[in-house]
Write an enzyme that holds these catalytic residues in place. Structure first.
Site, PDB file in Angstrom:
ATOM      1  CG  MET A 470      38.427  39.599  36.362  1.00 39.38           C
ATOM      2  SD  MET A 470      38.636  41.302  36.804  1.00 39.38           S
ATOM      3  CE  MET A 470      37.270  42.076  36.016  1.00 39.38           C
ATOM      4  CB  CYS A 471      33.360  36.837  39.726  1.00 36.44           C
ATOM      5  SG  CYS A 471      33.415  38.615  39.827  1.00 36.44           S
ATOM      6  CB  THR A 472      34.775  31.922  41.754  1.00 39.60           C
ATOM      7  OG1 THR A 472      35.965  32.547  42.192  1.00 39.60           O
ATOM      8  CG2 THR A 472      34.984  30.449  41.586  1.00 39.60           C
TER       9      THR A 472
END
Ligand SMILES: [Zn+2]
Length: 583
Positions: A470-472
């Site tokens: 979900m997070c880069t």
């Protein structure tokens, strides 16, 4: 009146230099003079005969148009050096003599040498009213009876030189005392008398002094008087440098930074480094075209923050942030427009406000909005679509900086349809991609978009993602590098857009941090592209929201329209045929 009356000369004008003079000099140096240090003419500095003063202001640089002002104007010149060393090392007497002797400066009242430190708003300068003097040479006068002479006086100056032996002088520039038989002239006239006597060997001068109403004049015959034989120009001494407040012969120094408005100074110097590029390294750099760009940043995260900073440094100030997220605790260390106290605030608004803190005159704006995504039926919202369409229509350049592929589809489509410059930037763990989508000016190059290399329309990739998905999750330097490349790609494109021979042919750059390599690619447009193919653009132009709505609901619809579905069928059939043939 006896011819033996000696002409006397006087020079006691004071100079007042204000900050507007400095700002004008700075502007001229930066934009026009650049590396040259040729003598610059100052056509119109105001002279006040009553309080014996000369004002040096921005007006000094203008050519005066109001003729009634003309007798109150004097000519001057300035030599502004590139470095303080050049200023210090100047052989000042020799330089002054060169200027004073030069015929083209005959009518010039003063000369300035200076060094303007453009970065620090300071000026080192020394003003000089050149005064020529020769031991053994004086001038005598006699007054002639007035006779009718047709005199044409150049109103633009306090005095005029008709020919080598005829001078005309405004009454303000001399003092006549008929009772005591005194004629006092400005030292400037003495300079001319000396120059003409020694260089043109004039034996007799006629001087007309014009009255206040310019209708009458008094005529004087002036003759040089030699007290020794063989006087040449080498015998001429020169002085006239202005003394400072302590009566010392040294240059003056003014730092204007405390006198100027900080916002004004910021505006003046914010583009200093860009303007300096034009001096030597890149004289053809077109900064105006950059300044005009209206930028839309779709995404105000790490990429949006860095890209806005880089745009600002290039002198691009009209920037709109679009994002619906809020600043989280993990953001400030990676996203340079946010601080600890911004946590919990909306990203787009905070980024816009903080960009203004960096440069108060930038026109940063924000829109709190989530860009509708293909295949995400929860983002179906006509109002949002119309808002996005309007934002794109009102912009010149759109940067796609969102977290997912599917969020980039709709702005790619609208950008292509509206013929805007679209730059797509994406980062992976240790690699990045920057790509400029083909626009109408690239038609013969057949350049494609981010989706042109896909054989499937983007689908919902955001379902069932773990935290690291979900997070880069990316190396911190990656976003900075990608952002810099994206902005530099835009700048290169804008500089070479109208010149088909120059510029980058490739429209995609991929960077890899594992071996620090970059690869340039040409991505051609794909006939069946889900975002930029003709069939998609045409369908979009005809049905607008109805088409977009169906695409947001199900990406398969886009595959049908673009022809990708037919390609899949063909491929499947080919595989079946190969199987049947036992290949
Ligand atoms: Zn495409």
């Amino acid at each position: 009146m006896e011819i033996n009356n000696e002409v006397t000369f006087k020079q006691d004008f004071k100079f007042f230099l204000d900050s507007s003079f400095y700002l004008r000099l700075k502007d001229f140096k930066l934009h026009e003079q650049k590396l040259s240090n040729d003598i610059l003419i100052l056509p119109s500095s105001r002279i006040n005969y009553l309080n014996k003063s000369i004002s040096l202001s921005d007006e000094s640089f203008d050519t005066i148009s109001n003729t009634s002002d003309m007798p109150n104007i004097v000519l001057g010149s300035i030599k502004n050096f590139n470095t303080i060393e050049q200023f210090k090392n100047l052989k000042k007497i020799e330089h002054l003599k060169e200027v004073a002797v030069d015929k083209k400066y005959d009518k010039f009242f003063f000369h300035i040498i200076s060094f303007a430190d453009l970065k620090k708003f300071s000026l080192v300068y020394w003003i000089c009213v050149p005064i020529l003097k020769v031991d053994g040479l004086s001038f005598r006068f006699e007054q002639e009876n007035n006779s009718v002479v047709d005199i044409k006086f150049d109103d633009s100056l306090p005095f005029d030189i008709v020919d080598d032996s005829t001078l005309i002088c405004n009454f303000l520039f001399c003092k006549i005392d008929t009772n005591s038989g005194k004629l006092e002239l400005s030292t400037l006239l003495r300079n001319i008398l000396i120059k003409k006597t020694l260089m043109s060997e004039v034996k007799k001068f006629t001087l007309y002094i014009i009255s206040k109403q310019k209708k009458e004049f008094q005529t004087f015959i002036i003759t040089p008087h030699f007290e020794k034989e063989k006087i040449t120009f080498d015998d001429v001494t020169i002085k006239g440098w202005e003394k400072n407040i302590d009566s010392k012969l040294i240059p003056k120094f003014i730092n204007f930074s405390s006198l100027l408005d900080p916002i004004k100074m910021n505006e003046q110097n914010v583009s200093l480094n860009l303007e300096l590029m034009k001096w030597r390294i890149n004289p053809d750099l077109d900064l105006e075209i950059l300044k005009k760009q209206k930028i839309l940043l779709l995404g105000a995260g790490t990429l949006g923050c860095y890209i806005s900073r880089c745009l600002l440094a290039w002198g691009i100030y009209d920037i709109t942030f679009v994002d619906d997220g809020v600043v989280s605790h993990s953001n400030p260390v990676r996203q340079p427009l946010f601080n600890f106290e911004d946590v919990g605030k909306y990203k787009a608004e905070t980024a816009s406000l903080n960009l203004k803190k960096i440069y108060p005159l930038c026109q940063s704006k924000f829109v709190k909005m989530k860009v509708p995504m293909i295949g995400h039926s929860d983002t179906i919202d006509e109002e949002v679509f119309l808002k996005l369409e309007k934002l794109i229509q009102e912009s010149d350049v759109i940067f796609l900086l969102m977290d997912s592929r599917e969020a980039r589809w709709l702005p790619t489509l609208i950008g292509k349809s509206e013929n805007k410059i679209v730059i797509n930037t994406a980062i992976g763990y240790d690699n990045f991609l920057v790509m400029r989508h083909g626009d109408l000016s690239d038609e013969n190059k057949n350049l494609g978009c981010y989706f042109c290399s896909d054989i499937l329309a983007p689908v919902d990739s955001l379902k069932d993602r773990t935290l690291d998905q979900m997070c880069t999750v990316t190396r911190p330097g990656c976003a900075m590098m990608a952002s810099s490349v994206a902005v530099e790609m835009l700048v290169n494109y804008l500089q070479t857009k109208n010149n088909s021979d120059d510029g980058l042919v490739e429209n995609q750059i991929r960077g890899f941090l594992n071996d620090f390599s970059n690869i340039k690619n040409i991505v051609n447009s794909y006939k069946y592209c889900s975002a930029c193919s003709n069939s998609i653009i045409e369908e979009y132009k005809i049905n607008k929201w109805e088409f977009v709505k169906l695409a947001l609901k199900d990406s398969k619809y886009v595959e049908d329209i673009s022809g990708l579905a037919a390609v899949h069928l063909e491929t499947e059939q080919l595989l079946l045929d190969m199987e049947a043939l036992g290949i």
